[in-house]
Design an enzyme around this catalytic site. Structure first.
Site, mmCIF file in Angstrom:
data_model
loop_
_atom_site.group_PDB
_atom_site.id
_atom_site.type_symbol
_atom_site.label_atom_id
_atom_site.label_comp_id
_atom_site.label_asym_id
_atom_site.label_seq_id
_atom_site.Cartn_x
_atom_site.Cartn_y
_atom_site.Cartn_z
ATOM 1 N N GLY A 190 0.781 -1.238 0.000
ATOM 2 C CA GLY A 190 0.000 0.000 0.000
ATOM 3 C C GLY A 190 0.808 1.281 0.000
ATOM 4 O O GLY A 190 0.284 2.345 0.342
ATOM 5 N N ASN A 210 1.790 3.013 -2.548
ATOM 6 C CA ASN A 210 1.158 3.941 -3.508
ATOM 7 C C ASN A 210 -0.131 4.504 -2.941
ATOM 8 O O ASN A 210 -0.412 5.700 -3.106
ATOM 9 C CB ASN A 210 0.896 3.244 -4.841
ATOM 10 C CG ASN A 210 2.116 3.250 -5.737
ATOM 11 O OD1 ASN A 210 2.442 4.262 -6.351
ATOM 12 N ND2 ASN A 210 2.811 2.139 -5.780
ATOM 13 N N ARG A 243 -13.020 -14.055 -4.357
ATOM 14 C CA ARG A 243 -13.444 -14.638 -5.654
ATOM 15 C C ARG A 243 -14.762 -15.397 -5.530
ATOM 16 O O ARG A 243 -15.586 -15.397 -6.439
ATOM 17 C CB ARG A 243 -12.371 -15.600 -6.172
ATOM 18 C CG ARG A 243 -11.139 -14.959 -6.741
ATOM 19 C CD ARG A 243 -10.319 -16.009 -7.482
ATOM 20 N NE ARG A 243 -8.905 -15.661 -7.636
ATOM 21 C CZ ARG A 243 -8.449 -14.809 -8.564
ATOM 22 N NH1 ARG A 243 -9.295 -14.217 -9.367
ATOM 23 N NH2 ARG A 243 -7.160 -14.550 -8.660
ATOM 24 N N LEU A 284 -4.150 -7.098 -7.679
ATOM 25 C CA LEU A 284 -3.607 -8.233 -8.429
ATOM 26 C C LEU A 284 -4.648 -9.147 -9.069
ATOM 27 O O LEU A 284 -4.310 -10.223 -9.552
ATOM 28 C CB LEU A 284 -2.685 -9.047 -7.525
ATOM 29 C CG LEU A 284 -1.470 -8.292 -6.979
ATOM 30 C CD1 LEU A 284 -0.545 -9.233 -6.212
ATOM 31 C CD2 LEU A 284 -0.685 -7.588 -8.095
ATOM 32 N N ILE A 335 -10.019 -6.772 -13.127
ATOM 33 C CA ILE A 335 -11.275 -6.045 -12.948
ATOM 34 C C ILE A 335 -12.250 -6.574 -14.006
ATOM 35 O O ILE A 335 -11.948 -6.565 -15.195
ATOM 36 C CB ILE A 335 -11.074 -4.536 -13.145
ATOM 37 C CG1 ILE A 335 -10.110 -3.983 -12.088
ATOM 38 C CG2 ILE A 335 -12.401 -3.794 -13.139
ATOM 39 C CD1 ILE A 335 -10.646 -3.941 -10.675
ATOM 40 N N ASN A 338 -4.719 2.453 -13.627
ATOM 41 C CA ASN A 338 -3.807 1.487 -13.020
ATOM 42 C C ASN A 338 -2.379 1.983 -13.159
ATOM 43 O O ASN A 338 -2.060 2.720 -14.102
ATOM 44 C CB ASN A 338 -3.940 0.132 -13.734
ATOM 45 C CG ASN A 338 -2.980 -0.923 -13.200
ATOM 46 O OD1 ASN A 338 -2.996 -1.233 -12.010
ATOM 47 N ND2 ASN A 338 -2.130 -1.447 -14.074
ATOM 48 N N HIS A 365 1.497 0.450 -13.552
ATOM 49 C CA HIS A 365 2.237 -0.777 -13.839
ATOM 50 C C HIS A 365 3.728 -0.471 -13.715
ATOM 51 O O HIS A 365 4.187 0.561 -14.232
ATOM 52 C CB HIS A 365 1.899 -1.295 -15.243
ATOM 53 C CG HIS A 365 2.570 -2.593 -15.584
ATOM 54 N ND1 HIS A 365 2.173 -3.806 -15.034
ATOM 55 C CD2 HIS A 365 3.626 -2.869 -16.375
ATOM 56 C CE1 HIS A 365 2.956 -4.760 -15.492
ATOM 57 N NE2 HIS A 365 3.854 -4.220 -16.294
ATOM 58 N N ASP A 386 -3.453 -4.645 -18.747
ATOM 59 C CA ASP A 386 -2.371 -3.753 -19.208
ATOM 60 C C ASP A 386 -2.481 -3.322 -20.666
ATOM 61 O O ASP A 386 -1.473 -2.990 -21.290
ATOM 62 C CB ASP A 386 -0.999 -4.428 -18.978
ATOM 63 C CG ASP A 386 -0.804 -4.832 -17.531
ATOM 64 O OD1 ASP A 386 -0.143 -5.860 -17.299
ATOM 65 O OD2 ASP A 386 -1.345 -4.148 -16.655
#
Ligand SMILES: Nc1nc2c(c(=O)[nH]1)N[C@@H](CN(C=O)c1ccc(C(=O)N[C@@H](CCC(=O)O)C(=O)O)cc1)CN2
Ligand SMILES: NCC(=O)N[C@@H]1O[C@H](COP(=O)([O-])[O-])[C@@H](O)[C@H]1O
Length: 189
Positions: free
Chosen positions: A11, A13, A57, A83, A86, A100, A102, A143
């Site tokens: 965390g 960021n 999930r 991780l 989406i 996002n 990367h 990505d």
């Protein structure tokens, strides 16, 4: 304006974004979404008094999740070391509102399996002399969304993945909050 952060890990960021907007008052992080019990980002949320939504999930429901996010009326949904993929329900509900970061210069070193230290290991193994960060919009693939900003750094001889990660994190913590502020300042209602 409200920001929602999705994170799975330490965390740092998320912390940089929270601090940036506490200082300038232009927005607030109103929710942190996490899929990893015990993740460091949860300690940050507790320290900052930010509500957390845990996802799993097995119990994840598209409509319920979209409704829960819409309740915050987020100006942006920010993936900061998140991780899981989406799902289309969310990218369709929030078009051009999910971004996002990367830890490499996309389109290189992206896609399934390319996260965290895996990325830096691959960059070093390939003998690259430069790496960097990519901030991009999120679409239904990993990505592949439109690039918003890239910043570069050197890969030094003898670099370890850890040493490169530190250099990359400095770029992330500098550019991600500022890029988010730029997007908010230039956002159509
Ligand atoms: N629809 C999208 N979802 C996400 C994106 C995206 O661009 N579109 N970006 C990722 C973040 N990311 C790279 O920036 C990324 C994260 C994780 C993976 C990955 O391979 N994950 C593994 C699962 C890992 C785990 O469960 O710990 C996997 O899918 O098998 C690739 C890229 C966030 N979501
Ligand atoms: N492909 C996604 C990916 O690898 N994201 C990366 O996870 C780290 C999270 O660090 P943090 O939890 O300290 O912010 C960051 O370096 C980010 O670029």
């Amino acid at each position: 304006m409200n920001l929602i952060i999705f994170a799975s890990g330490t965390g740092t960021n998320a912390a940089a974004i929270i601090e940036w907007f506490k200082a300038n008052g232009k927005a607030r992080v109103s929710l942190i979404v996490c899929n990893k019990p015990g993740a460091g980002v949860l300690n940050i949320a507790e320290r900052e008094g930010i509500p957390v939504m845990m996802i799993d999930r097995h119990t994840f429901d598209d409509d319920a999740t979209v409704a829960a996010l819409r309740a915050h009326a987020p100006a942006l949904i920010i993936l900061a070391g998140y991780l899981w993929k989406i799902p289309p329900a969310l990218t369709q509900a929030f078009p051009d509102r999910i971004i996002n970061i990367h830890p490499a210069l996309l389109p290189s070193y992206g896609g399934k399996g390319m996260y965290g230290g895996n990325v830096h290991t691959a960059v070093i193994a390939a003998g690259e002399t430069h790496s960097g960060i990519t901030i991009h919009y999120v679409n239904e693939e990993y990505d592949k969304g439109n690039v918003i900003l890239q910043a570069h750094c050197n890969v030094l001889p003898g670099d370890t993945p850890g040493a490169l990660a530190k250099r990359i994190h400095k770029l992330e913590h500098y550019y991600f909050p500022r890029t988010i502020e730029f997007l908010l300042d230039n956002m159509e209602a």
